[in-house]
Design a protein around this motif. Sequence first.
Motif, PDB file in Angstrom:
ATOM      1  N   GLU A 127      66.180  11.319  -4.110  1.00 24.09           N
ATOM      2  CA  GLU A 127      67.145  10.603  -4.940  1.00 24.09           C
ATOM      3  C   GLU A 127      66.609  10.420  -6.358  1.00 24.09           C
ATOM      4  O   GLU A 127      67.356  10.540  -7.342  1.00 24.09           O
ATOM      5  N   THR A 128      65.329  10.156  -6.466  1.00 28.62           N
ATOM      6  CA  THR A 128      64.713   9.926  -7.771  1.00 28.62           C
ATOM      7  C   THR A 128      64.609  11.204  -8.594  1.00 28.62           C
ATOM      8  O   THR A 128      64.637  11.158  -9.831  1.00 28.62           O
ATOM      9  N   GLY A 133      63.539  10.088 -16.208  1.00 31.24           N
ATOM     10  CA  GLY A 133      62.161   9.641 -16.043  1.00 31.24           C
ATOM     11  C   GLY A 133      61.554   9.943 -14.691  1.00 31.24           C
ATOM     12  O   GLY A 133      60.563   9.317 -14.304  1.00 31.24           O
ATOM     13  N   SER A 134      62.123  10.911 -13.967  1.00 32.49           N
ATOM     14  CA  SER A 134      61.627  11.188 -12.605  1.00 32.49           C
ATOM     15  C   SER A 134      60.158  11.605 -12.589  1.00 32.49           C
ATOM     16  O   SER A 134      59.486  11.488 -11.563  1.00 32.49           O
ATOM     17  N   THR A 165      61.140   3.544  -9.273  1.00 31.47           N
ATOM     18  CA  THR A 165      62.109   3.431  -8.173  1.00 31.47           C
ATOM     19  C   THR A 165      61.453   3.080  -6.840  1.00 31.47           C
ATOM     20  O   THR A 165      62.120   3.046  -5.812  1.00 31.47           O
ATOM     21  N   GLY A 166      60.130   2.859  -6.844  1.00 28.95           N
ATOM     22  CA  GLY A 166      59.501   2.279  -5.667  1.00 28.95           C
ATOM     23  C   GLY A 166      58.768   3.199  -4.722  1.00 28.95           C
ATOM     24  O   GLY A 166      58.370   2.777  -3.635  1.00 28.95           O
ATOM     25  N   ASP A 193      66.447  -2.070  -8.615  1.00 29.53           N
ATOM     26  CA  ASP A 193      67.519  -2.130  -7.618  1.00 29.53           C
ATOM     27  C   ASP A 193      67.400  -0.990  -6.609  1.00 29.53           C
ATOM     28  O   ASP A 193      67.629  -1.182  -5.410  1.00 29.53           O
ATOM     29  N   ILE A 194      67.023   0.189  -7.091  1.00 25.27           N
ATOM     30  CA  ILE A 194      66.830   1.326  -6.182  1.00 25.27           C
ATOM     31  C   ILE A 194      65.637   1.063  -5.274  1.00 25.27           C
ATOM     32  O   ILE A 194      65.689   1.307  -4.056  1.00 25.27           O
ATOM     33  N   ALA A 195      64.563   0.546  -5.840  1.00 24.82           N
ATOM     34  CA  ALA A 195      63.375   0.237  -5.036  1.00 24.82           C
ATOM     35  C   ALA A 195      63.707  -0.765  -3.941  1.00 24.82           C
ATOM     36  O   ALA A 195      63.329  -0.577  -2.778  1.00 24.82           O
ATOM     37  N   LYS A 196      64.417  -1.814  -4.297  1.00 27.75           N
ATOM     38  CA  LYS A 196      64.754  -2.845  -3.309  1.00 27.75           C
ATOM     39  C   LYS A 196      65.650  -2.286  -2.204  1.00 27.75           C
ATOM     40  O   LYS A 196      65.535  -2.685  -1.040  1.00 27.75           O
ATOM     41  N   LYS A 197      66.533  -1.358  -2.567  1.00 28.54           N
ATOM     42  CA  LYS A 197      67.380  -0.725  -1.547  1.00 28.54           C
ATOM     43  C   LYS A 197      66.524  -0.021  -0.502  1.00 28.54           C
ATOM     44  O   LYS A 197      66.768  -0.135   0.712  1.00 28.54           O
ATOM     45  N   TYR A 198      65.504   0.671  -0.958  1.00 26.95           N
ATOM     46  CA  TYR A 198      64.658   1.409  -0.010  1.00 26.95           C
ATOM     47  C   TYR A 198      63.675   0.499   0.715  1.00 26.95           C
ATOM     48  O   TYR A 198      63.312   0.781   1.869  1.00 26.95           O
TER      49      TYR A 198
END
Length: 328
Positions: A127-128, A133-134, A165-166, A193-198
Amino acid sequence: LIANRSMSLLLNHVSVLPHEAVTLASFHSFSATYSVTNRALHATPERWSCNGSCISIRSSSSCCFTFRGCSYKGKRLVRSCSTTSDFVIAGDESYGNKQVVSLTPRLYDYVLKNVREPEILRQLREETASMRGSQMQVSPDQAQLLAMLVQTLGAERCIEIGVYTGYSSLAVALVLPESGCLVACERDARFLDIAKKYYHLAGVLHKVDVKLGLAANSLESLILNGESGSYDFAFIDAEKRMTEKYFELLLQLVRVGGLIVIDNVLWHGKVADPLVNDPKTISIRNFNQRLMEDKRVSISMVGSYFKPTLFFLPSLMHSYSDLFYFDS
């Protein structure tokens, strides 16, 4: 990527498959000839030279060297091909002509195929990959190393500065015990927010204490809260000009015998290039020098070309290092 003198040695031993491309930055001068087989390209010393700050090599049935300000194209077919690994040698002969394997695309693909990447990390990585900035995301092999260092220490309390992104924080949280805690500092709410989702999908959200805002402020708050010396492990992968500030704050928070890992200390080879003097490079270069002289910590710098296989034996292995820093 490696810097300057080593970079020129790398060029003298490079081998690139027809479908591969290699880019070397901050390069100043070299001399080389070329030969192209039906499978590999080889650059060897002599014949011609060029000065430039950038080089790219691409191979097919013909070869093309491209520099800023000059280029060379040619074609030569031979039947033989090389299957040996590419390597560099330290310019200082007192190191005994020690050969160090350089990380070509082919070899790095091999490294990645030997990473045990959990499915949830694979999903986050993919996803990242399409995001802005990937390139800031740590690689799977780096994340695996961070997780194993945490396991080796028997760490229960960890800090990460620069979550993005975690990916790395999730790798660490997955190996923490149920009672463990990871303080995750990130200033960009969108990435967080993406990090917390995962974290939630992986079932480790309860282990992660998310700190949105400037990392220095978050660390100072932990100190004021009486948490000095209570953390086992920390990882810095954030604003490079703030690295020394983060380091000094973490020295207060991480216990004696704990471990601090710092990313990007070679900064794509720029730190060894005397002609590169942008603020970030100067900051990292100065920080590295100060660490060499800092008697408060034990240190080990590991370049991205150094890819050991380490084994974690929970009942036998212990670590007493204070500082471990590497380049991605």
